[in-house]
Design an enzyme around this catalytic site. Structure first.
Site, PDB file in Angstrom:
ATOM      1  N   PRO A  12       0.796  -1.223   0.000  1.00 36.08           N
ATOM      2  CA  PRO A  12       0.000   0.000   0.000  1.00 36.08           C
ATOM      3  C   PRO A  12       0.830   1.274   0.000  1.00 36.08           C
ATOM      4  O   PRO A  12       1.868   1.359   0.642  1.00 36.08           O
ATOM      5  CB  PRO A  12      -0.834  -0.108   1.274  1.00 36.08           C
ATOM      6  CG  PRO A  12      -0.171  -1.125   2.117  1.00 36.08           C
ATOM      7  CD  PRO A  12       0.565  -2.034   1.198  1.00 36.08           C
ATOM      8  N   ASN A  13       0.322   2.228  -0.758  1.00 42.43           N
ATOM      9  CA  ASN A  13       0.837   3.593  -0.859  1.00 42.43           C
ATOM     10  C   ASN A  13       2.156   3.720  -1.622  1.00 42.43           C
ATOM     11  O   ASN A  13       2.628   4.828  -1.839  1.00 42.43           O
ATOM     12  CB  ASN A  13       0.966   4.244   0.530  1.00 42.43           C
ATOM     13  CG  ASN A  13      -0.365   4.292   1.231  1.00 42.43           C
ATOM     14  OD1 ASN A  13      -1.362   4.703   0.642  1.00 42.43           O
ATOM     15  ND2 ASN A  13      -0.403   3.846   2.471  1.00 42.43           N
ATOM     16  N   ARG A  20       4.768  11.274  -2.065  1.00 46.73           N
ATOM     17  CA  ARG A  20       4.432  11.044  -0.654  1.00 46.73           C
ATOM     18  C   ARG A  20       5.658  11.189   0.229  1.00 46.73           C
ATOM     19  O   ARG A  20       6.650  10.501   0.031  1.00 46.73           O
ATOM     20  CB  ARG A  20       3.878   9.622  -0.532  1.00 46.73           C
ATOM     21  CG  ARG A  20       3.634   9.183   0.869  1.00 46.73           C
ATOM     22  CD  ARG A  20       3.216   7.707   0.888  1.00 46.73           C
ATOM     23  NE  ARG A  20       3.139   7.265   2.258  1.00 46.73           N
ATOM     24  CZ  ARG A  20       3.537   6.092   2.687  1.00 46.73           C
ATOM     25  NH1 ARG A  20       4.027   5.212   1.841  1.00 46.73           N
ATOM     26  NH2 ARG A  20       3.442   5.771   3.948  1.00 46.73           N
ATOM     27  N   TYR A  25      10.827   9.122   1.688  1.00 47.37           N
ATOM     28  CA  TYR A  25      10.846   8.183   0.571  1.00 47.37           C
ATOM     29  C   TYR A  25      11.523   8.703  -0.690  1.00 47.37           C
ATOM     30  O   TYR A  25      11.665   7.968  -1.660  1.00 47.37           O
ATOM     31  CB  TYR A  25       9.409   7.752   0.232  1.00 47.37           C
ATOM     32  CG  TYR A  25       8.726   7.077   1.394  1.00 47.37           C
ATOM     33  CD1 TYR A  25       9.085   5.793   1.780  1.00 47.37           C
ATOM     34  CD2 TYR A  25       7.740   7.729   2.122  1.00 47.37           C
ATOM     35  CE1 TYR A  25       8.475   5.173   2.852  1.00 47.37           C
ATOM     36  CE2 TYR A  25       7.119   7.108   3.203  1.00 47.37           C
ATOM     37  CZ  TYR A  25       7.498   5.840   3.560  1.00 47.37           C
ATOM     38  OH  TYR A  25       6.900   5.219   4.620  1.00 47.37           O
ATOM     39  N   ASN A  75       8.158  -5.399  -0.916  1.00 40.63           N
ATOM     40  CA  ASN A  75       8.083  -4.236  -0.037  1.00 40.63           C
ATOM     41  C   ASN A  75       6.627  -4.185   0.398  1.00 40.63           C
ATOM     42  O   ASN A  75       5.778  -3.669  -0.328  1.00 40.63           O
ATOM     43  CB  ASN A  75       8.489  -2.954  -0.744  1.00 40.63           C
ATOM     44  CG  ASN A  75       8.458  -1.757   0.193  1.00 40.63           C
ATOM     45  OD1 ASN A  75       7.826  -1.789   1.238  1.00 40.63           O
ATOM     46  ND2 ASN A  75       9.137  -0.696  -0.195  1.00 40.63           N
ATOM     47  N   ALA A  78       2.937  -0.784   4.728  1.00 41.96           N
ATOM     48  CA  ALA A  78       2.341  -0.866   6.065  1.00 41.96           C
ATOM     49  C   ALA A  78       1.890  -2.280   6.422  1.00 41.96           C
ATOM     50  O   ALA A  78       1.754  -2.593   7.612  1.00 41.96           O
ATOM     51  CB  ALA A  78       1.172   0.115   6.175  1.00 41.96           C
ATOM     52  N   HIS A  81       3.701  -4.456   9.195  1.00 38.42           N
ATOM     53  CA  HIS A  81       3.442  -4.377  10.625  1.00 38.42           C
ATOM     54  C   HIS A  81       2.079  -4.934  11.030  1.00 38.42           C
ATOM     55  O   HIS A  81       1.779  -5.001  12.220  1.00 38.42           O
ATOM     56  CB  HIS A  81       3.535  -2.917  11.079  1.00 38.42           C
ATOM     57  CG  HIS A  81       4.596  -2.156  10.362  1.00 38.42           C
ATOM     58  ND1 HIS A  81       5.944  -2.426  10.516  1.00 38.42           N
ATOM     59  CD2 HIS A  81       4.519  -1.177   9.431  1.00 38.42           C
ATOM     60  CE1 HIS A  81       6.645  -1.615   9.724  1.00 38.42           C
ATOM     61  NE2 HIS A  81       5.798  -0.849   9.062  1.00 38.42           N
ATOM     62  N   ASP A  88       1.412 -15.754   6.373  1.00 33.59           N
ATOM     63  CA  ASP A  88       0.926 -17.115   6.150  1.00 33.59           C
ATOM     64  C   ASP A  88       1.039 -17.519   4.679  1.00 33.59           C
ATOM     65  O   ASP A  88       1.398 -18.656   4.370  1.00 33.59           O
ATOM     66  CB  ASP A  88      -0.515 -17.255   6.625  1.00 33.59           C
ATOM     67  CG  ASP A  88      -0.637 -17.263   8.146  1.00 33.59           C
ATOM     68  OD1 ASP A  88       0.393 -17.386   8.841  1.00 33.59           O
ATOM     69  OD2 ASP A  88      -1.778 -17.124   8.645  1.00 33.59           O
ATOM     70  N   GLU A  99      12.793  -9.115   1.828  1.00 32.28           N
ATOM     71  CA  GLU A  99      11.939  -8.017   2.277  1.00 32.28           C
ATOM     72  C   GLU A  99      12.718  -6.707   2.113  1.00 32.28           C
ATOM     73  O   GLU A  99      13.848  -6.595   2.577  1.00 32.28           O
ATOM     74  CB  GLU A  99      11.581  -8.252   3.745  1.00 32.28           C
ATOM     75  CG  GLU A  99      10.725  -7.201   4.382  1.00 32.28           C
ATOM     76  CD  GLU A  99      10.455  -7.481   5.854  1.00 32.28           C
ATOM     77  OE1 GLU A  99       9.888  -6.591   6.505  1.00 32.28           O
ATOM     78  OE2 GLU A  99      10.817  -8.571   6.364  1.00 32.28           O
ATOM     79  N   HIS A 101      12.590  -2.377   2.397  1.00 30.11           N
ATOM     80  CA  HIS A 101      11.953  -1.154   2.894  1.00 30.11           C
ATOM     81  C   HIS A 101      12.803   0.030   2.478  1.00 30.11           C
ATOM     82  O   HIS A 101      14.028   0.010   2.666  1.00 30.11           O
ATOM     83  CB  HIS A 101      11.808  -1.175   4.415  1.00 30.11           C
ATOM     84  CG  HIS A 101      10.955  -2.295   4.891  1.00 30.11           C
ATOM     85  ND1 HIS A 101       9.588  -2.261   4.795  1.00 30.11           N
ATOM     86  CD2 HIS A 101      11.275  -3.495   5.429  1.00 30.11           C
ATOM     87  CE1 HIS A 101       9.100  -3.397   5.261  1.00 30.11           C
ATOM     88  NE2 HIS A 101      10.102  -4.165   5.637  1.00 30.11           N
ATOM     89  N   ILE A 102      12.177   1.032   1.909  1.00 35.17           N
ATOM     90  CA  ILE A 102      12.893   2.228   1.475  1.00 35.17           C
ATOM     91  C   ILE A 102      13.439   2.988   2.680  1.00 35.17           C
ATOM     92  O   ILE A 102      14.591   3.411   2.698  1.00 35.17           O
ATOM     93  CB  ILE A 102      11.968   3.115   0.615  1.00 35.17           C
ATOM     94  CG1 ILE A 102      11.600   2.370  -0.674  1.00 35.17           C
ATOM     95  CG2 ILE A 102      12.635   4.465   0.311  1.00 35.17           C
ATOM     96  CD1 ILE A 102      10.478   3.011  -1.467  1.00 35.17           C
ATOM     97  N   SER A 103      12.605   3.142   3.692  1.00 34.78           N
ATOM     98  CA  SER A 103      13.044   3.837   4.911  1.00 34.78           C
ATOM     99  C   SER A 103      13.594   2.815   5.901  1.00 34.78           C
ATOM    100  O   SER A 103      13.364   1.609   5.761  1.00 34.78           O
ATOM    101  CB  SER A 103      11.881   4.607   5.539  1.00 34.78           C
ATOM    102  OG  SER A 103      10.918   3.715   6.062  1.00 34.78           O
ATOM    103  N   ARG A 108      12.189   4.591  12.867  1.00 31.88           N
ATOM    104  CA  ARG A 108      10.955   5.378  12.774  1.00 31.88           C
ATOM    105  C   ARG A 108      10.078   5.126  14.006  1.00 31.88           C
ATOM    106  O   ARG A 108      10.579   4.703  15.043  1.00 31.88           O
ATOM    107  CB  ARG A 108      10.246   5.031  11.469  1.00 31.88           C
ATOM    108  CG  ARG A 108      11.093   5.452  10.257  1.00 31.88           C
ATOM    109  CD  ARG A 108      10.404   5.266   8.960  1.00 31.88           C
ATOM    110  NE  ARG A 108       9.203   6.104   8.894  1.00 31.88           N
ATOM    111  CZ  ARG A 108       8.255   5.937   7.990  1.00 31.88           C
ATOM    112  NH1 ARG A 108       8.361   4.984   7.082  1.00 31.88           N
ATOM    113  NH2 ARG A 108       7.203   6.725   7.980  1.00 31.88           N
ATOM    114  N   ARG A 112       6.546   0.645  13.782  1.00 28.97           N
ATOM    115  CA  ARG A 112       7.102   0.231  12.495  1.00 28.97           C
ATOM    116  C   ARG A 112       8.301  -0.702  12.631  1.00 28.97           C
ATOM    117  O   ARG A 112       8.765  -1.257  11.654  1.00 28.97           O
ATOM    118  CB  ARG A 112       7.517   1.457  11.677  1.00 28.97           C
ATOM    119  CG  ARG A 112       6.359   2.291  11.222  1.00 28.97           C
ATOM    120  CD  ARG A 112       6.828   3.361  10.246  1.00 28.97           C
ATOM    121  NE  ARG A 112       5.850   4.405  10.093  1.00 28.97           N
ATOM    122  CZ  ARG A 112       4.827   4.357   9.248  1.00 28.97           C
ATOM    123  NH1 ARG A 112       4.657   3.305   8.475  1.00 28.97           N
ATOM    124  NH2 ARG A 112       3.971   5.358   9.178  1.00 28.97           N
TER     125      ARG A 112
END
Length: 151
Positions: A12-13, A20, A25, A75, A78, A81, A88, A99, A101-103, A108, A112
């Site tokens: 998402p996002n 954003r 990001y 990625n 959200a 978390h 699953d 996995e 993650h940009i940040s 944070r 997170r």
């Protein structure tokens, strides 16, 4: 000739990259990231299928169909978390995944710093910006090439 197939999943996002929270990001759009990543993949004789969705079930359905891929880059945004369902789905398949993650999720907000996926992943890249996607690609190719040599 294509040697490998990778499934790239963005949660998402991530469709809002470049617009954003640029202080977190960056200013590069997801489309530009994908274009650059695909160019690198082609040079490595690798095909990437990309899915970005704000809907958890779409990502889960793609994971269920992942048998035709050698590896997954995810990625989860959200969902990292919150989604035991993604966890699953990834546990139910045999396809390894990294996995991304940009940040730096560990620097944070406290909520997170927990990922439902990290402990079952084949690697975690966090906080390297969009370079994390390229690092994942190169790591996967190296691993698959090493695996091929052992056979």
């Amino acid at each position: 000739m294509i040697n490998y197939k990778i499934l790239l999943l963005n949660g998402p996002n991530l469709n809002l990259l470049g617009n954003r929270e640029s202080n977190i990001y960056g200013n590069i759009t997801l489309e530009k990231v994908l274009n650059k990543l695909n160019k690198k993949a082609i040079k490595l004789k690798t095909k990437i299928k990309h899915i970005q969705s704000n809907a958890e079930y779409i990502l889960i359905n793609e994971i269920h169909q992942s048998k035709k891929y050698d590896y997954i880059i995810i990625n989860p945004g959200a969902f990292t978390h919150t989604s035991i369902a993604l966890r699953d789905a990834l546990l139910a398949i045999k396809t390894p995944f990294i996995e991304v993650h940009i940040s730096n999720i560990f620097a944070r907000e406290k909520f997170r710093s927990h990922s439902w996926l990290s402990d079952i992943s084949n690697g975690i890249i966090s906080g390297l910006g969009i370079e994390g996607y390229y690092c994942a690609l190169y790591t996967i190719i190296k691993r698959l090439n090493n695996k091929k040599k052992k056979l």
